[in-house]
Design an enzyme around this catalytic site. Structure first.
Site, short mmCIF file in Angstrom:
data_model
loop_
_atom_site.label_atom_id
_atom_site.label_comp_id
_atom_site.label_asym_id
_atom_site.label_seq_id
_atom_site.Cartn_x
_atom_site.Cartn_y
_atom_site.Cartn_z
N PRO A 65 58.29 63.45 61.36
CA PRO A 65 57.62 62.66 60.32
C PRO A 65 57.14 63.58 59.20
O PRO A 65 56.72 64.72 59.45
CB PRO A 65 56.46 62.01 61.06
N HIS A 66 57.24 63.10 57.98
CA HIS A 66 56.82 63.92 56.84
C HIS A 66 56.41 63.01 55.69
O HIS A 66 56.82 61.86 55.61
CB HIS A 66 57.93 64.88 56.41
N ALA A 67 55.58 63.57 54.81
CA ALA A 67 55.12 62.81 53.66
C ALA A 67 54.64 63.76 52.57
O ALA A 67 54.23 64.88 52.85
CB ALA A 67 53.98 61.88 54.05
#
Length: 154
Positions: A65-67
């Site tokens: 997950p990344h943002a």
């Protein structure tokens, strides 16, 4: 770019289980706040927003997950090893037990992509993954991740 600049020991955890992806993201937000001083709510919102574009479960029990979020100066990593795998809607439909999260500044551009590629290469290394799955000490997990990239680059 090296994993040692993206991952601090306090951002590595072993957790029994989560009941949902949302709860996992909340934990990632809490770790981001305690380990990196990043506000938890924007981190959680960014992760959930990114996940709506497509699942970040890359297969083989691994999620990345990344943002990109506001008010961040540098890229921050968080690693969680789950003792009980979580149904994550991964591309291969396998539950996830290894989670490497990246939070990047909104305007990080190519650095965010380089960090994501570095983490992805590390998590594709079967010997690294095997070591991660056979250890439950956060300090050892951190050392495995940091040493993995250093060894491969040497």
């Amino acid at each position: 770019m090296e994993l040692s600049s993206l991952l601090v020991p306090s951002a590595v955890r072993v957790v029994g289980q989560f009941t949902s992806k949302k709860r996992l993201f909340q934990e990632l937000g809490e770790i981001a706040q305690s380990a990196w001083g990043i506000a938890a709510d924007p981190a959680v919102d960014g992760l959930q927003e990114r996940e709506t574009l497509g699942p970040t479960g890359v297969g083989h029990g691994i999620a990345l997950p990344h943002a990109r979020i506001e008010d961040l100066d540098s890229i921050a990593g968080i690693f969680i090893r789950l003792e009980k795998p979580l149904d994550y809607d991964s591309v291969d439909r396998q539950p996830v037990d290894l989670v490497f999260c990246l939070l990047a500044p909104k305007d990080s551009g190519v650095d965010h992509l380089k960090a994501l590629a570095l983490v992805s290469r590390t998590m594709r290394d079967q010997s690294v993954v095997s070591k991660l799955r056979s250890n439950t000490d956060p300090a050892k997990l951190h050392a495995i991740l940091i040493e993995a990239r250093s060894t491969q680059e040497a």
